[in-house]
Design a protein around this motif. Structure first.
Motif, PDB file in Angstrom:
ATOM      1  N   HIS A 316     -63.563 -30.568 104.862  1.00  0.00           N
ATOM      2  CA  HIS A 316     -63.371 -31.414 106.190  1.00  0.00           C
ATOM      3  C   HIS A 316     -64.661 -31.455 107.179  1.00  0.00           C
ATOM      4  N   THR A 317     -64.861 -32.269 107.890  1.00  0.00           N
ATOM      5  CA  THR A 317     -65.982 -32.236 108.866  1.00  0.00           C
ATOM      6  C   THR A 317     -65.829 -30.901 109.620  1.00  0.00           C
ATOM      7  N   LYS A 318     -64.711 -30.634 110.438  1.00  0.00           N
ATOM      8  CA  LYS A 318     -64.520 -29.254 111.029  1.00  0.00           C
ATOM      9  C   LYS A 318     -64.829 -28.273 110.489  1.00  0.00           C
ATOM     10  N   ASN A 319     -64.506 -28.004 109.150  1.00  0.00           N
ATOM     11  CA  ASN A 319     -64.480 -26.935 108.531  1.00  0.00           C
ATOM     12  C   ASN A 319     -66.344 -26.712 108.136  1.00  0.00           C
ATOM     13  N   ARG A 320     -66.680 -27.863 107.687  1.00  0.00           N
ATOM     14  CA  ARG A 320     -68.059 -27.865 107.521  1.00  0.00           C
ATOM     15  C   ARG A 320     -68.827 -27.544 108.553  1.00  0.00           C
ATOM     16  N   ASP A 321     -68.780 -27.902 109.766  1.00  0.00           N
ATOM     17  CA  ASP A 321     -69.482 -27.389 110.914  1.00  0.00           C
ATOM     18  C   ASP A 321     -69.180 -26.157 111.484  1.00  0.00           C
ATOM     19  N   LYS A 322     -67.899 -25.686 111.114  1.00  0.00           N
ATOM     20  CA  LYS A 322     -67.738 -24.159 111.501  1.00  0.00           C
ATOM     21  C   LYS A 322     -68.567 -23.233 110.756  1.00  0.00           C
ATOM     22  N   PHE A 323     -68.700 -23.770 109.189  1.00  0.00           N
ATOM     23  CA  PHE A 323     -69.452 -22.819 108.179  1.00  0.00           C
ATOM     24  C   PHE A 323     -71.036 -23.092 108.638  1.00  0.00           C
ATOM     25  N   THR A 324     -71.508 -24.169 108.995  1.00  0.00           N
ATOM     26  CA  THR A 324     -72.791 -24.328 109.380  1.00  0.00           C
ATOM     27  C   THR A 324     -73.031 -23.500 110.631  1.00  0.00           C
ATOM     28  N   GLN A 325     -71.962 -23.108 111.722  1.00  0.00           N
ATOM     29  CA  GLN A 325     -72.637 -22.363 112.535  1.00  0.00           C
ATOM     30  C   GLN A 325     -72.321 -20.948 112.201  1.00  0.00           C
ATOM     31  N   ASN A 326     -71.526 -20.593 111.226  1.00  0.00           N
ATOM     32  CA  ASN A 326     -71.705 -19.185 110.639  1.00  0.00           C
ATOM     33  C   ASN A 326     -72.854 -18.792 109.968  1.00  0.00           C
ATOM     34  N   LEU A 327     -73.198 -20.016 109.281  1.00  0.00           N
ATOM     35  CA  LEU A 327     -74.564 -19.711 108.374  1.00  0.00           C
ATOM     36  C   LEU A 327     -75.668 -19.387 109.409  1.00  0.00           C
ATOM     37  N   SER A 328     -75.983 -20.227 110.535  1.00  0.00           N
ATOM     38  CA  SER A 328     -76.799 -19.878 111.363  1.00  0.00           C
ATOM     39  C   SER A 328     -77.144 -18.501 111.874  1.00  0.00           C
ATOM     40  N   LEU A 329     -75.741 -17.960 112.107  1.00  0.00           N
ATOM     41  CA  LEU A 329     -75.819 -16.489 112.548  1.00  0.00           C
ATOM     42  C   LEU A 329     -75.905 -15.552 111.632  1.00  0.00           C
ATOM     43  N   PHE A 330     -75.495 -15.867 110.229  1.00  0.00           N
ATOM     44  CA  PHE A 330     -75.603 -15.290 109.058  1.00  0.00           C
ATOM     45  C   PHE A 330     -77.229 -14.843 108.903  1.00  0.00           C
TER      46      PHE A 330
END
Length: 357
Positions: A316-330
């Motif tokens: 879902h879009t909300k879950n994708r956006d959360k992952f994208t944010q996590n990936l940037s910090l990762f």
């Protein structure tokens, strides 16, 4: 030659291709003219609701592609220094022409099958034949050919995924292989704009394929009665899990250890790849952690935990956006960890990714 007058003059273009298909001095201008005619820049191709011109135009495009393709495939071996001019350039323009027609928004493609018109099927069929006649090396060696192909492939994945999923296994696997190759476009000596466009397009196409696959696997678990073509599509990937695993390894490697100029685009298919290959991802993660110096391993463990923190098993879009944010910090935390690891080169870590490929 205008859109209103094209039905009267296209027979001349068809005849030129039939007679001089082997002469790029004739075919290239003809193909470029048709590609330009099919192009709807700034929505210039707007027809009245009662006008059939959109359908007629696509039929002419299909005829040109089929006529040229069926003939150019009959020529024998072409010297390497002439292969682009004699063959690949025309194929490249055909890809561009088909993409323009498919994305022009002046045709409802469902009408063709409804009324038994095979123009769309013939165009798709010739696309497959032309693609299979081009080696992956040639596909990546010629930037214009590569850009036109990946642009068309992205369009097909977005709007004609049913066609992609119904392809013969060897064709579908070849397309996946070209996507995998395109993800590493940054390694080719093109301009930064060209390689970024190809890589970004591959990410978008891969994301569409992964999303389609994930949704159908979810449906398959809930319903026993499922479309046969989807079953075949899923079976191909079940028999060849190494393809998606290789892509997961490639994308993760680029994000962690290379100069990733399109991180957002890379993040979109990565989540789906992880969810479809959770066991493989865990092994990959453990290998990367084990490659770190003992005093840095816990920091890398924390990086991966933060990456998947708050992530649900959905696209879902909300879950994708959360992952994208996590990936940037990762990515930031991994780079900081590698820089602090006593000067350890990221290349050392990528060896483990290569071993897992």
């Amino acid at each position: 030659l205008t859109v209103d007058s094209y039905p009267s003059y296209t027979p001349i273009l068809h005849r030129a291709i039939e007679v001089w298909y082997h002469d790029p001095a004739v075919t290239t201008p003809v193909l470029k003219l048709m590609a330009e005619l099919a192009q709807s820049r700034s929505q210039r191709l707007l027809f009245d609701v009662s006008s059939p011109n959109g359908y007629l135009l696509f039929r002419e495009v299909s005829k040109v592609i089929d006529s040229y393709g069926s003939r150019i495939l009959t020529i024998g071996e072409v010297p390497k220094d002439q292969v682009y001019t004699m063959k690949l350039k025309g194929i490249s323009v055909c890809f561009s022409m088909l993409k323009a027609a498919l994305c022009g928004n002046y045709v409802n493609f469902g009408v063709f099958r409804l009324y038994g018109d095979n123009a769309l099927d013939k165009a798709f069929g010739m696309f497959v034949k032309l693609l299979l006649s081009v080696s992956q090396r040639d596909l990546m060696d010629y930037p214009k050919l590569s850009q036109n192909f990946y642009s068309l492939l992205e369009c097909l994945a977005n709007d004609h995924m049913a066609f992609i999923s119904s392809l013969e296994p060897q064709v579908f696997l070849y397309i996946l292989a070209t996507i995998s190759e395109g993800l590493t476009a940054l390694a080719y000596k093109w301009s930064s704009i060209q390689d970024t466009m190809v890589c970004t397009g591959c990410c978008a196409t891969l994301d569409t394929v992964i999303t389609y696959l994930f949704k159908n696997l979810t449906i398959k678990k809930k319903k026993r009665n499922h479309m046969q073509q989807n079953e075949a599509f899923l079976r191909i990937l079940e028999l060849h899990p190494e393809i998606l695993q290789q892509m997961l390894s490639t994308v993760l490697n680029i994000i962690m250890f290379e100069d990733c100029r399109n991180q957002w685009s890379m993040s979109r298919p990565l989540l789906g790849l992880i969810l479809l290959n959770e066991e493989y991802f865990n092994k990959l993660r453990d290998s990367i952690i084990a490659s770190q110096p003992p005093d840095k391993q816990q920091a890398m463990v924390q990086c991966f935990e933060n990456l998947m923190s708050g992530i649900e098993r959905s696209l879902h879009t909300k879950n994708r956006d959360k992952f994208t944010q996590n990936l940037s910090l990762f990515r930031r935390d991994v780079n900081d960890s590698l820089k602090a690891a006593n000067g350890q080169s990221p290349t050392h870590c990528t060896q483990f990714l290569d071993m897992m490929s």
